[in-house]
Design a protein around this motif. Structure first.
Motif, PDB file in Angstrom:
ATOM      1  N   ARG B 145      28.431  35.909  40.871  1.00 43.40           N
ATOM      2  CA  ARG B 145      29.499  34.941  40.603  1.00 43.40           C
ATOM      3  C   ARG B 145      30.728  35.656  40.023  1.00 43.40           C
ATOM      4  O   ARG B 145      31.855  35.241  40.243  1.00 43.40           O
ATOM      5  CB  ARG B 145      28.947  33.933  39.592  1.00 43.40           C
ATOM      6  CG  ARG B 145      29.716  32.658  39.494  1.00 43.40           C
ATOM      7  CD  ARG B 145      28.875  31.695  38.693  1.00 43.40           C
ATOM      8  NE  ARG B 145      29.678  30.908  37.772  1.00 43.40           N
ATOM      9  CZ  ARG B 145      29.187  30.161  36.821  1.00 43.40           C
ATOM     10  NH1 ARG B 145      27.881  30.088  36.645  1.00 43.40           N
ATOM     11  NH2 ARG B 145      29.972  29.469  36.032  1.00 43.40           N
ATOM     12  N   PHE B 146      30.497  36.740  39.264  1.00 44.65           N
ATOM     13  CA  PHE B 146      31.610  37.470  38.659  1.00 44.65           C
ATOM     14  C   PHE B 146      32.056  38.677  39.493  1.00 44.65           C
ATOM     15  O   PHE B 146      32.724  39.576  39.009  1.00 44.65           O
ATOM     16  CB  PHE B 146      31.236  37.957  37.252  1.00 44.65           C
ATOM     17  CG  PHE B 146      31.067  36.850  36.248  1.00 44.65           C
ATOM     18  CD1 PHE B 146      31.687  35.612  36.446  1.00 44.65           C
ATOM     19  CD2 PHE B 146      30.326  37.026  35.114  1.00 44.65           C
ATOM     20  CE1 PHE B 146      31.531  34.584  35.529  1.00 44.65           C
ATOM     21  CE2 PHE B 146      30.169  36.009  34.180  1.00 44.65           C
ATOM     22  CZ  PHE B 146      30.764  34.764  34.397  1.00 44.65           C
ATOM     23  N   ARG B 166      32.902  41.984  32.290  1.00 42.70           N
ATOM     24  CA  ARG B 166      32.352  40.880  33.096  1.00 42.70           C
ATOM     25  C   ARG B 166      30.825  40.827  32.937  1.00 42.70           C
ATOM     26  O   ARG B 166      30.247  39.755  32.864  1.00 42.70           O
ATOM     27  CB  ARG B 166      32.731  41.070  34.572  1.00 42.70           C
ATOM     28  CG  ARG B 166      34.111  40.469  34.860  1.00 42.70           C
ATOM     29  CD  ARG B 166      34.416  40.555  36.325  1.00 42.70           C
ATOM     30  NE  ARG B 166      34.993  41.849  36.681  1.00 42.70           N
ATOM     31  CZ  ARG B 166      35.048  42.330  37.911  1.00 42.70           C
ATOM     32  NH1 ARG B 166      34.550  41.629  38.911  1.00 42.70           N
ATOM     33  NH2 ARG B 166      35.607  43.495  38.156  1.00 42.70           N
ATOM     34  N   MET B 196      41.954  38.242  34.600  1.00 44.08           N
ATOM     35  CA  MET B 196      40.707  37.869  35.281  1.00 44.08           C
ATOM     36  C   MET B 196      39.665  37.376  34.266  1.00 44.08           C
ATOM     37  O   MET B 196      39.029  36.339  34.480  1.00 44.08           O
ATOM     38  CB  MET B 196      40.160  39.081  36.035  1.00 44.08           C
ATOM     39  CG  MET B 196      39.014  38.742  36.966  1.00 44.08           C
ATOM     40  SD  MET B 196      38.005  40.172  37.288  1.00 44.08           S
ATOM     41  CE  MET B 196      39.042  41.116  38.353  1.00 44.08           C
ATOM     42  N   ILE B 197      39.535  38.119  33.153  1.00 52.93           N
ATOM     43  CA  ILE B 197      38.534  37.763  32.142  1.00 52.93           C
ATOM     44  C   ILE B 197      38.862  36.405  31.514  1.00 52.93           C
ATOM     45  O   ILE B 197      37.973  35.548  31.365  1.00 52.93           O
ATOM     46  CB  ILE B 197      38.469  38.869  31.051  1.00 52.93           C
ATOM     47  CG1 ILE B 197      37.938  40.190  31.636  1.00 52.93           C
ATOM     48  CG2 ILE B 197      37.625  38.432  29.843  1.00 52.93           C
ATOM     49  CD1 ILE B 197      36.546  40.145  32.226  1.00 52.93           C
ATOM     50  N   LYS B 199      40.544  33.987  32.786  1.00 51.30           N
ATOM     51  CA  LYS B 199      40.297  32.946  33.806  1.00 51.30           C
ATOM     52  C   LYS B 199      38.814  32.597  33.837  1.00 51.30           C
ATOM     53  O   LYS B 199      38.432  31.434  33.805  1.00 51.30           O
ATOM     54  CB  LYS B 199      40.734  33.487  35.182  1.00 51.30           C
ATOM     55  CG  LYS B 199      41.943  32.799  35.767  1.00 51.30           C
ATOM     56  CD  LYS B 199      42.150  33.361  37.166  1.00 51.30           C
ATOM     57  CE  LYS B 199      43.640  33.345  37.480  1.00 51.30           C
ATOM     58  NZ  LYS B 199      43.927  34.088  38.719  1.00 51.30           N
ATOM     59  N   ILE B 200      37.995  33.652  33.906  1.00 45.98           N
ATOM     60  CA  ILE B 200      36.535  33.460  33.988  1.00 45.98           C
ATOM     61  C   ILE B 200      36.040  32.666  32.779  1.00 45.98           C
ATOM     62  O   ILE B 200      35.297  31.689  32.910  1.00 45.98           O
ATOM     63  CB  ILE B 200      35.821  34.835  34.063  1.00 45.98           C
ATOM     64  CG1 ILE B 200      36.040  35.477  35.422  1.00 45.98           C
ATOM     65  CG2 ILE B 200      34.329  34.692  33.797  1.00 45.98           C
ATOM     66  CD1 ILE B 200      35.555  36.924  35.515  1.00 45.98           C
ATOM     67  N   ARG B 203      37.381  29.028  32.690  1.00 46.48           N
ATOM     68  CA  ARG B 203      36.795  28.221  33.773  1.00 46.48           C
ATOM     69  C   ARG B 203      35.358  27.845  33.414  1.00 46.48           C
ATOM     70  O   ARG B 203      34.936  26.702  33.542  1.00 46.48           O
ATOM     71  CB  ARG B 203      36.818  29.001  35.095  1.00 46.48           C
ATOM     72  CG  ARG B 203      36.516  28.080  36.292  1.00 46.48           C
ATOM     73  CD  ARG B 203      36.139  28.860  37.531  1.00 46.48           C
ATOM     74  NE  ARG B 203      37.174  29.813  37.908  1.00 46.48           N
ATOM     75  CZ  ARG B 203      36.896  30.967  38.519  1.00 46.48           C
ATOM     76  NH1 ARG B 203      35.645  31.304  38.777  1.00 46.48           N
ATOM     77  NH2 ARG B 203      37.847  31.798  38.862  1.00 46.48           N
ATOM     78  N   TYR B 204      34.652  28.849  32.887  1.00 44.80           N
ATOM     79  CA  TYR B 204      33.253  28.610  32.544  1.00 44.80           C
ATOM     80  C   TYR B 204      33.136  27.533  31.461  1.00 44.80           C
ATOM     81  O   TYR B 204      32.333  26.603  31.567  1.00 44.80           O
ATOM     82  CB  TYR B 204      32.592  29.905  32.057  1.00 44.80           C
ATOM     83  CG  TYR B 204      31.195  29.655  31.548  1.00 44.80           C
ATOM     84  CD1 TYR B 204      30.131  29.520  32.439  1.00 44.80           C
ATOM     85  CD2 TYR B 204      30.948  29.466  30.182  1.00 44.80           C
ATOM     86  CE1 TYR B 204      28.868  29.211  31.984  1.00 44.80           C
ATOM     87  CE2 TYR B 204      29.686  29.156  29.726  1.00 44.80           C
ATOM     88  CZ  TYR B 204      28.640  29.041  30.635  1.00 44.80           C
ATOM     89  OH  TYR B 204      27.393  28.730  30.171  1.00 44.80           O
TER      90      TYR B 204
END
Lengths: 845, 237
Positions: B145-146, B166, B196-197, B199-200, B203-204
């Protein structure tokens, strides 16, 4: 320019090495400690061995008692030839024999089988006799029936000066005590003995076999004579006399030298084990130290230092450290010499002095350097693995021992030099080489076991138990230190078990009572006509006594297959004693119960007129004798040829009647002979030695219990040395084990920190460590027990020639104790890593 | 009118959101030599479930110490900390560990991956610790997923900083914890990886409904949170 640059660089590295050493010496304290201990043991062994050999060489003439010795063994010898020598030299006649020595005028008198040394007024030709009171020695020469006794005899029978004692049935006055005599080489170095004038011989009844008579003529050359010419002249005089043995100062104390050589060889090998095990510990500690300095190495590299310069920095530090430690270890060992001197002078009459030997210092430094470099190479070479880029990623991998083909070749060369240093000039080259072979075989096997464990656990997919999973992961992970842990632990535990088993076997030998089948007494010197009377005498005191009487004749081996055995059998041969002087032999119709025939047939009755010989199988092996070989024996001046018809398994340790050679009775019965008897009493207290001596004044009675006591005393002294050196090796072994744990300390601390953050409980973390230890220790102990059994059996049976016994209880107890101590040590070393403090670590403190 | 309605809904939502964490008069002092350093002074803080909070402040103000107290990695010198109404300051170390392994995921600036474990093993470890069946399968799906499908068997040293972080996030969220604590999660990363981090993470949190307490110097990142707390000299301003 180039030269000055490299000199500048070297100087800079040296300055930094000193600086770093000053800062880091606490972090490498275990290296300092193990190195010091192992070098100290080596220094002590080398220094004492050297001092002893120096003492023996410097005083060779004193130890022999003359410029040369003419030994006729049991016979007075050819006096005409002796008189010829007397014309151009000074000769001192010395006769030694053993007989019964008893107290008198006591409620319960005691007697003892004692060695008597009779000397003439010329004794000693070299050196001094030390005695008390002041005029005792002169009185002994002057006054008949006076004797001097040694300290041991005085203590054993509690005899005071001026006390009246009996030698056989004659009364003597003890007029003094002997502190020491110079000629200890051919004389009993320990035990009980008496010094007396030559006139004593005329009073006593002595017989050739039973009294263990020995005639020696010590010769002193005139000052102005050329020793070489005189030696040649004397040799020429005795050239046709086959019974004589001529000994020279360089061969004096050869027995003592052999004992010293053997014992120091054993101790040296144990000390090199300690050194090599310490080497593993040093490698571990050094790796852990370099791991701790991982970041500073990376920073240095980032600043432009070459990898080689950084490695030099570490080698310099080790070199400086080794030099300082060697100086301390060697200097400290010199202080042990006075202690050893005290012990040796009171027990053996030998005096040793300490003196600085540059050769020994260099040897110790060289051994230290070789061990250090061999074990530091893979560790310091791991510096190449540190990348400056790690600083950017902030990821510092734990370093691993590094070997390239070139490094392996260098290590092998250094190892060969190390082995050569230890084996060259050692008493028994085969033992030394065998020992090193065994050491490295153990090392390889432990390495293979570690690989097998990693391989099989990698294949294993099991369990939901997280602690078990983590421990298996720790064992099998990439760059796992399982191999080095198993090798260090394995060697440490093997040595520990071997020495412990040697120690327990020693202890058992010391504590052991007389074997059940062993007789209570040996009786030597029973004349043909006394045989019946002797039996009656013994049975009258204890009718239940079991007596065994065998005939006994004295014979010397003159030739083996027509060749003088002295020309090819050397004194270092295990069975040399058989040809060294005349031996007692016997004959019997039946095969003795405890002497099984291993090859050949018992007597060929169809050839009664031919001498047939049954030989000890070990002697046959040592002399390379085959069935059908011919021995030429000298029996009472007659040369008789005999054929070897069978070999027997003889074990002299069962304390029964055992002979190296047995003859066929049909032939031997006609030889002039005496009898040897043993007696096992039903009621030992009923047997009265003094009463027996009254009937048989020349009878020699050896009480087994007394004999065993003497052996026990010697064994006790050996046991103390073995125990001390074992204890030191065990300490080094334990340090190595903890150093193996420290290697992974930083990684473990970090790993446990992450586990803690993730929510592992303390119990789960501790359990994973425990399981890991159990998996490793279980495999180590099985192999260590196997090697320990083989090693200790070899040492006890082949080196010390004692009984080795397998004792499962002792082994279990030892294995369990070793496991427990190691586990406690591991937990103790690990404790700070098991529950790391989060804050300082996260803050990078 | 619409915005007033939204505000009212939000207020009602907040009122009905149950309390996740409560800190009452919390103090933290450290002894360094003879000196007693007061790191956190009289901290009072309440957070609700599904809330995202940013903690900002200067270096040495006590941000990381606060995160450690909340995660139960450190004990306060005085005061009380409640997690889901349970006072964790009263519990033993092992009892706190039990709460942490199921309910709290922690992300560090320096990642804190186990160097000798592969990316997959690092993530699977927390699942195995919680006795999950098919832990490896789940760890794989998380890493996938990552975007780390090709990195399953790589050691941390073989991964870039962004990839390591990640993996660390995958490990932190593997148990779907109620609370995620992040200590400067993008501090060691470049802009691209930082984006990116973040966002992840956000979002999570949105998808799974977890709470997030994050220490950051990055104002852009801090502004994405529902609440911003500023710490100065050990006190909440």
């Amino acid at each position: 320019m180039e030269k000055s640059n490299s000199f500048y660089q070297l100087k800079l590295i040296l300055i930094y090495a000193l600086k770093e050493l000053k800062k880091n010496y606490k972090k490498i304290s275990s290296i300092i400690f193990t190195l010091f201990i192992s070098l100290f043991i080596l220094s002590v062994i080398l220094t004492i061995e050297d001092s002893l050999k120096k003492e023996l060489n410097d005083n060779a003439k004193e130890l022999l008692g003359g410029d040369l010795e003419i030994d006729y063994n049991r016979n007075q010898g050819n006096l005409d030839l002796i008189n010829q020598v007397k014309e151009f030299t000074t000769i001192s006649t010395m006769i030694e024999f053993s007989t019964m020595f008893s107290t008198t005028n006591r409620k319960k008198n005691k007697s003892l089988f004692t060695r008597i040394k009779t000397v003439d007024e010329k004794y000693p030709l070299y050196g001094k006799v030390i005695y008390e009171p002041a005029d005792a020695y002169e009185r002994m020469q002057r006054e008949p029936k006076t004797i001097l006794i040694n300290e041991s005899l005085s203590k054993t029978l509690d005899i005071k000066i001026n006390e009246i004692v009996k030698i056989q049935d004659q009364q003597f006055t003890v007029i003094g005590k002997i502190k020491s005599v110079p000629d200890v080489s051919g004389f009993v170095a320990f035990g009980d003995w008496v010094l007396t004038g030559k006139q004593t011989l005329e009073i006593l009844k002595l017989n050739g076999i039973g009294s263990f008579l020995n005639y020696e003529y010590k010769v002193k050359f005139n000052k102005d004579d050329n020793p070489e010419i005189i030696e040649k002249k004397i040799k020429n005089i005795f050239k046709d006399d086959q019974k004589v043995k001529i000994r020279y100062p360089e061969n004096s104390a050869s027995g003592l030298k052999r004992i010293i050589g053997n014992f120091s060889q054993f101790l040296s090998l144990v000390s090199i084990s300690a050194m090599l095990i310490a080497g593993i510990g040093i490698a571990n500690t050094l790796l852990s130290f370099i791991n701790q300095n991982n970041m500073s190495i990376a920073v240095r590299k980032a600043l432009g230092f070459f990898s080689g310069d950084i490695k030099k920095l570490y080698y310099f530090q080790l070199f400086i450290l080794l030099f300082i430690i060697t100086v301390f270890a060697y200097s400290s060992s010199l202080f042990i010499v006075p202690l050893a001197d005290k012990y040796l002078s009171s027990n053996f009459g030998l005096n040793i002095n300490f003196s600085f030997s540059f050769f020994n210092f260099f040897k110790i430094f060289l051994v230290g350097l070789l061990v250090l470099v061999i074990f530091a190479i893979p560790t310091i070479s791991s510096i190449d693995q540190v990348k400056a880029s790690s600083l950017f990623r902030n990821v510092f991998q734990n370093l691993k021992f590094y070997y390239s083909k070139k490094l392996i070749a260098i290590s092998i060369i250094m190892l060969s030099i190390l082995i050569l240093t230890f084996t060259y000039g050692s008493e028994n080259l085969n033992y030394s080489l065998g020992y090193f072979g065994a050491f490295f075989i153990c090392l390889i096997i432990f390495f293979l076991v570690s690989k097998l464990i990693i391989f099989s656990f990698k294949k294993l997919r099991l369990s939901s138990n997280i602690s078990l999973k983590v421990s298996i992961k720790n064992i099998t992970q990439t760059k796992s230190i399982t191999p080095i842990t198993i090798m260090s632990l394995g060697l440490g535990v093997t040595l520990l078990l071997t020495l412990a088993l040697v120690g327990t076997n020693f202890k058992r030998e010391i504590a052991k009572s007389i074997p059940d089948i062993a007789p209570d007494y040996f009786f030597v010197g029973i004349q043909k006509e006394e045989k019946k009377k002797f039996e009656e005498g013994v049975l009258s005191m204890d009718p239940g006594a079991k007596i065994e009487i065998v005939p006994m004749v004295s014979s010397g081996i003159v030739k083996i297959n027509g060749v003088n055995p002295d020309s090819y059998i050397k004194p270092d041969n295990d069975s040399y004693w058989v040809i060294e002087s005349e031996r007692r032999s016997s004959w019997t119709k039946k095969v003795p119960e405890d002497n099984l025939i291993v090859d050949g047939e018992w007597w060929d009755l169809s050839r009664p007129n031919r001498l047939q010989i049954s030989l000890d199988a070990k002697v046959a092996k040592d002399f390379n004798i085959y069935l059908g070989d011919i021995f030429t024996l000298n029996i009472y001046g007659r040369e008789i040829e005999g054929e070897i018809v069978n070999f027997r398994q003889v074990d002299y340790r069962d304390l029964n009647i055992n002979f190296a050679m047995l003859f066929n009775p049909d032939f031997a019965i006609n030889m002039p002979h005496e009898y040897l008897a043993t007696a096992k009493f039903e009621r030992l207290d009923q047997f009265d030695e003094i009463k027996m001596l009254k009937i048989f004044p020349s009878l020699s009675m050896i009480k087994i219990a007394d004999y065993l006591n003497k052996v026990t005393n010697v064994l006790n002294k050996v046991f103390i040395a073995v125990t001390i050196i074992s204890a030191v090796t065990i300490v080094i072994g334990l340090i190595v084990i903890s150093s193996a744990i420290i290697v992974q300390g930083k990684v473990r601390e970090y790993q446990n920190l992450v586990f803690k953050i993730l929510g592992f409980s303390k119990k789960e973390i501790i359990l994973s460590s425990l399981i890991e230890f159990i998996i490793i220790f279980k495999s180590v102990i099985i192999i260590a027990v196997f090697f320990g059994i083989i090693g200790s059996k070899f040492i006890i049976e082949d080196i010390f020639e004692l009984f080795w016994e397998f004792d499962l209880k002792v082994l279990f107890y030892l294995g369990f104790s070793v496991g427990l101590v190691t586990l406690v040590l591991i937990l103790f070393t690990n404790i700070k890593y098991l529950n790391p403090k989060v804050y300082p670590l996260i803050r990078n403190q | 009118m619409v915005s007033r309605q939204i505000i009212i809904i939000l207020i009602i939502k907040l009122l009905f959101m149950s309390t996740l964490l409560k800190l009452k008069k919390v103090n933290l002092k450290y002894q360094t030599g003879k000196d007693n350093i007061s790191v956190l002074k009289n901290i009072n803080l309440t957070t609700k479930k599904k809330e995202t909070i940013s903690i900002v402040g200067e270096s040495g103000s006590g941000k990381t110490s606060l995160i450690m107290l909340i995660g139960g990695l450190e004990r306060p010198t005085s005061g009380k900390i409640f997690f889901q109404d349970e006072e964790i300051t009263k519990l033993t170390e092992d009892e706190v560990s039990k709460i942490r392994k199921k309910n709290i995921g922690i992300i560090f600036q320096s990642f804190y991956l186990i160097p000798n474990y592969t990316a997959l093993e690092n993530v699977a470890l927390i699942l195995e610790l919680n006795k999950f069946k098919n832990s490896e399968k789940q760890a794989k799906s998380l890493l996938d997923r990552f975007g780390l499908k090709h990195r399953f068997n790589n050691l941390p040293s073989q991964l870039s900083g962004g990839e390591q972080q990640r993996v660390a996030i995958a490990r932190a969220i593997a148990m779907k914890p109620e609370l995620i604590l992040a200590d400067e999660p993008t501090g060691n990363l470049d802009t691209e990886n930082s984006n990116m981090i973040s966002k992840i993470l956000f979002r999570y949190v949105k998808e799974e409904g977890s709470s997030l307490i994050m220490v950051t110097h990055d104002l852009k990142l801090a502004n994405r949170s529902t609440r911003k707390i500023k710490i100065k000299d050990g006190k909440i301003k």
